[in-house]
Design a protein around this motif. Sequence first.
Motif, short mmCIF file in Angstrom:
data_model
loop_
_atom_site.label_atom_id
_atom_site.label_comp_id
_atom_site.label_asym_id
_atom_site.label_seq_id
_atom_site.Cartn_x
_atom_site.Cartn_y
_atom_site.Cartn_z
N TYR A 107 0.84 -1.20 0.00
CA TYR A 107 0.00 0.00 0.00
C TYR A 107 0.88 1.26 0.00
CZ TYR A 107 -3.61 3.30 1.55
OH TYR A 107 -4.47 4.37 1.65
N GLY A 108 1.86 1.30 0.90
CA GLY A 108 2.73 2.48 0.98
C GLY A 108 3.51 2.70 -0.31
N MET A 109 3.97 1.61 -0.90
CA MET A 109 4.69 1.73 -2.18
C MET A 109 3.77 2.34 -3.25
SD MET A 109 6.42 -2.03 -1.97
CE MET A 109 6.72 -2.26 -3.72
N SER A 110 2.53 1.87 -3.28
CA SER A 110 1.59 2.36 -4.31
C SER A 110 1.28 3.83 -4.08
CB SER A 110 0.31 1.52 -4.33
OG SER A 110 -0.51 1.79 -3.20
N LYS A 111 1.15 4.23 -2.83
CA LYS A 111 0.80 5.63 -2.55
C LYS A 111 2.00 6.56 -2.78
CE LYS A 111 -3.51 5.05 -1.71
NZ LYS A 111 -4.52 5.68 -2.59
N ALA A 112 3.21 6.03 -2.58
CA ALA A 112 4.41 6.81 -2.91
C ALA A 112 4.50 7.00 -4.43
CB ALA A 112 5.66 6.11 -2.38
N ALA A 113 4.08 5.99 -5.18
CA ALA A 113 4.07 6.12 -6.65
C ALA A 113 3.10 7.21 -7.07
CB ALA A 113 3.69 4.78 -7.29
N ILE A 114 1.97 7.28 -6.41
CA ILE A 114 0.98 8.32 -6.74
C ILE A 114 1.53 9.71 -6.39
CG2 ILE A 114 -1.25 9.25 -5.93
CD1 ILE A 114 -1.37 7.12 -8.12
N ALA A 115 2.26 9.79 -5.30
CA ALA A 115 2.87 11.07 -4.92
C ALA A 115 3.84 11.52 -6.00
CB ALA A 115 3.57 10.93 -3.57
N GLN A 116 4.65 10.60 -6.49
CA GLN A 116 5.61 10.96 -7.52
C GLN A 116 4.92 11.25 -8.85
OE1 GLN A 116 8.55 11.79 -6.96
NE2 GLN A 116 9.34 12.06 -9.03
N MET A 117 3.87 10.49 -9.14
CA MET A 117 3.09 10.76 -10.36
C MET A 117 2.52 12.19 -10.30
SD MET A 117 -0.27 8.72 -11.76
CE MET A 117 -1.61 9.69 -11.09
N THR A 118 2.09 12.59 -9.14
CA THR A 118 1.53 13.93 -8.95
C THR A 118 2.55 14.99 -9.35
OG1 THR A 118 0.12 13.15 -7.17
CG2 THR A 118 0.59 15.52 -7.21
N LYS A 119 3.78 14.84 -8.87
CA LYS A 119 4.82 15.84 -9.16
C LYS A 119 5.20 15.81 -10.64
CE LYS A 119 6.93 15.30 -4.63
NZ LYS A 119 8.18 14.96 -3.96
N GLN A 120 5.33 14.62 -11.16
CA GLN A 120 5.75 14.46 -12.55
C GLN A 120 4.71 15.08 -13.52
OE1 GLN A 120 8.82 12.75 -13.03
NE2 GLN A 120 8.68 13.51 -15.12
N LEU A 121 3.44 14.74 -13.32
CA LEU A 121 2.39 15.29 -14.20
C LEU A 121 2.26 16.80 -14.00
CD1 LEU A 121 -0.49 12.62 -14.07
CD2 LEU A 121 1.58 12.64 -15.44
N ALA A 122 2.41 17.23 -12.74
CA ALA A 122 2.30 18.67 -12.46
C ALA A 122 3.34 19.45 -13.26
CB ALA A 122 2.48 18.92 -10.97
N LEU A 123 4.56 18.94 -13.28
CA LEU A 123 5.63 19.62 -14.01
C LEU A 123 5.34 19.62 -15.52
CD1 LEU A 123 8.46 20.93 -14.05
CD2 LEU A 123 9.35 18.63 -14.43
N GLU A 124 5.01 18.45 -16.03
CA GLU A 124 4.91 18.32 -17.48
C GLU A 124 3.63 18.94 -18.05
OE1 GLU A 124 6.57 14.84 -19.36
OE2 GLU A 124 7.10 14.06 -17.38
N TRP A 125 2.60 19.08 -17.20
CA TRP A 125 1.34 19.66 -17.69
C TRP A 125 1.12 21.10 -17.22
CZ3 TRP A 125 -2.34 14.81 -16.92
CH2 TRP A 125 -2.02 13.85 -17.89
N ALA A 126 2.13 21.66 -16.56
CA ALA A 126 1.99 23.04 -16.07
C ALA A 126 1.69 23.99 -17.22
CB ALA A 126 3.26 23.47 -15.34
#
Length: 262
Positions: free
Chosen positions: A168-187
Amino acid sequence: MADDGENPGGNFGDNLAGKVALVTGASSGLGHRAAVALAGAGAKVAVTARRVDRLQALAAEITVSGGQAAPFALDVRDPDAVKAVAKEAAEALGTIDILVNNAGVSVVKRPEDFTLEDYDFVHETNVKGPFLLAQAVGREMIKRGTGGKIINISSMMALRTTAKLALYGMSKAAIAQMTKQLALEWARHDIQVNAICPGYIETEMNEEHWKTPAGQGMIAAMPRRRIGKPEVMDGVLLLLASSRSDYMTGTLIPVDDGQVMM
Ligand SMILES: NC(=O)c1ccc[n+]([C@@H]2O[C@H](COP(=O)([O-])OP(=O)(O)OC[C@H]3O[C@@H](n4cnc5c(N)ncnc54)[C@H](OP(=O)(O)O)[C@@H]3O)[C@@H](O)[C@H]2O)c1
């Protein structure tokens, strides 16, 4: 995201009238509450999950309260279904301005005991599903050119550890990183991507646990010795859905009563 209508004299932009939201995992817990809160702020809400009877009841509840909602059956692990529902929801309610990536599951075991099935179940639901949703909705936002808001429901378990929650923690850490990655690329497309990291909140995911001696012991050890109800998320959720958060992107916001410090 297009301005909600900022007016320093009164409307500060948290009115979601005219906006369309899609919420995953709306059949219970945090997703159910998110749909009610977004509809209460004026958004039209596509409510999605696998248990359609519950979605129908939720849509009826929102309609009776004067809001607008439509139910859509969706298993977030199914790539074709994700694409189809994103399209159908937009046809029914209007192009999607706000995505709440909330559906999630957990399997509680020691690391040495997890099976391959456990791994796939957790990661397909908690990581692949939200990514596919963000992709389907994000592509339309980019094409339309009017921006939007993506709110990912991560967890404080992306930020701390606890026994038996490795997958569960691994999956939620992936979502946290996905958040930053998409935020940067879709800004540059005016899409704000942020994540909420809830602490323990009483829902179907964990309600039985809190009744056990172990659960009661955990509550006694929490900073405020209490467990939140889903409505504790309303404030941050509505902030991230509205134009009041237009200068926020790639953030991970704990809503955890201080539990991440335990
Ligand atoms: N409660 C907490 O303490 C807590 C803390 C931190 C983060 N979270 C996160 O908050 C989110 C909501 O959890 P919750 O506490 O509200 O749990 P919940 O009451 O068990 O709700 C989970 C929701 O996810 C949906 N779902 C599960 N698998 C799905 C799938 N394959 N496709 C589509 N929908 C699926 C379920 O709907 P159907 O079964 O009808 O499909 C249900 O609506 C999760 O991402 C969870 O990790 C919860």
